[in-house]
Design an enzyme around this catalytic site. Structure first.
Site, PDB file in Angstrom:
ATOM      1  CB  CYS A   8      11.998  -6.533   0.908  1.00  0.00           C
ATOM      2  SG  CYS A   8      10.989  -8.010   1.063  1.00  0.00           S
ATOM      3  CG  ASP A  31       0.594   4.797  -0.945  1.00  0.00           C
ATOM      4  OD1 ASP A  31      -0.096   3.748  -1.136  1.00  0.00           O
ATOM      5  OD2 ASP A  31       0.867   5.280  -2.114  1.00  0.00           O
ATOM      6  CG  HIS A  47       8.810 -11.052  -0.020  1.00  0.00           C
ATOM      7  ND1 HIS A  47       8.715  -9.782  -0.737  1.00  0.00           N
ATOM      8  CD2 HIS A  47       8.478 -11.896  -0.928  1.00  0.00           C
ATOM      9  CE1 HIS A  47       7.924  -9.983  -1.864  1.00  0.00           C
ATOM     10  NE2 HIS A  47       7.810 -11.303  -1.966  1.00  0.00           N
ATOM     11  CG  ASN A  84      -6.294  -3.324  -3.367  1.00  0.00           C
ATOM     12  OD1 ASN A  84      -7.313  -3.459  -3.374  1.00  0.00           O
ATOM     13  ND2 ASN A  84      -5.359  -2.103  -3.626  1.00  0.00           N
ATOM     14  N   GLY A  90      -6.693  -5.490  -7.820  1.00  0.00           N
ATOM     15  CA  GLY A  90      -5.694  -4.107  -7.711  1.00  0.00           C
ATOM     16  C   GLY A  90      -4.400  -4.211  -7.032  1.00  0.00           C
ATOM     17  CG  HIS A  95       6.186  -6.726   1.084  1.00  0.00           C
ATOM     18  ND1 HIS A  95       7.770  -7.129   1.163  1.00  0.00           N
ATOM     19  CD2 HIS A  95       5.458  -6.807   2.043  1.00  0.00           C
ATOM     20  CE1 HIS A  95       7.879  -7.152   2.530  1.00  0.00           C
ATOM     21  NE2 HIS A  95       6.686  -7.054   2.992  1.00  0.00           N
ATOM     22  CG  HIS A  97       0.425  -3.116   0.622  1.00  0.00           C
ATOM     23  ND1 HIS A  97       1.003  -3.997  -0.329  1.00  0.00           N
ATOM     24  CD2 HIS A  97      -0.328  -2.733  -0.007  1.00  0.00           C
ATOM     25  CE1 HIS A  97       0.176  -3.864  -1.706  1.00  0.00           C
ATOM     26  NE2 HIS A  97      -0.304  -2.711  -1.361  1.00  0.00           N
TER      27      HIS A  97
END
Ligand code: AMP
Ligand code: ZN
Length: 111
Positions: A8, A31, A47, A84, A90, A95, A97
């Protein structure tokens, strides 16, 4: 927006981050711990904890359109996408993605 959620804060500009791509409701950023030469995260600005909580068709489309635009912008046509969902699968950041990884070969089935 959750005050305790790292994505967020990143997606809404509270933590400085270079966005690879941005739409009205979606951001794409790198990442922090890349698992491939290119490792992007496609993230809704609002969110939403997991894919199970995504109930908005327009946002679903916007996530995938942003993903495609981001890889096109980077000149990438071969990539692995991963979502995931839940601890057992995992998921560490709750949030939603989509991981997008490219630049190396990938085995199947995924581990
Ligand atoms: P998942 O295990 O699917 O929840 O993936 C979470 C991903 O978020 C991992 O690949 C982490 O390296 C990545 N990550 C965690 N914090 C950040 C951050 N602040 N910025 C970018 N990526 C992050
Ligand atoms: Zn969040």
């Amino acid at each position: 927006m959750s005050d305790s959620c790292i994505f967020c804060k990143t997606a809404n500009g509270q933590i400085p981050s270079d966005f690879v791509y941005e739409t009205k409701r979606v951001v794409v950023f790198k990442d922090i711990n890349p698992q491939a030469p290119t490792h992007l995260l496609v993230v809704p600005k609002e969110h939403i904890e997991t894919l199970n909580d995504l109930n908005d068709k327009d946002l679903t489309a916007e996530l995938f359109e942003a993903l495609k635009a981001a890889v096109k912008k980077l000149g990438i046509s071969e990539y692995r996408t991963v979502i995931n969902t839940g601890k057992g699968a995992g998921q560490e950041v709750f949030h939603l993605h989509i991981h997008v990884m490219a630049g190396r070969s990938f085995s199947w089935p995924a581990g």
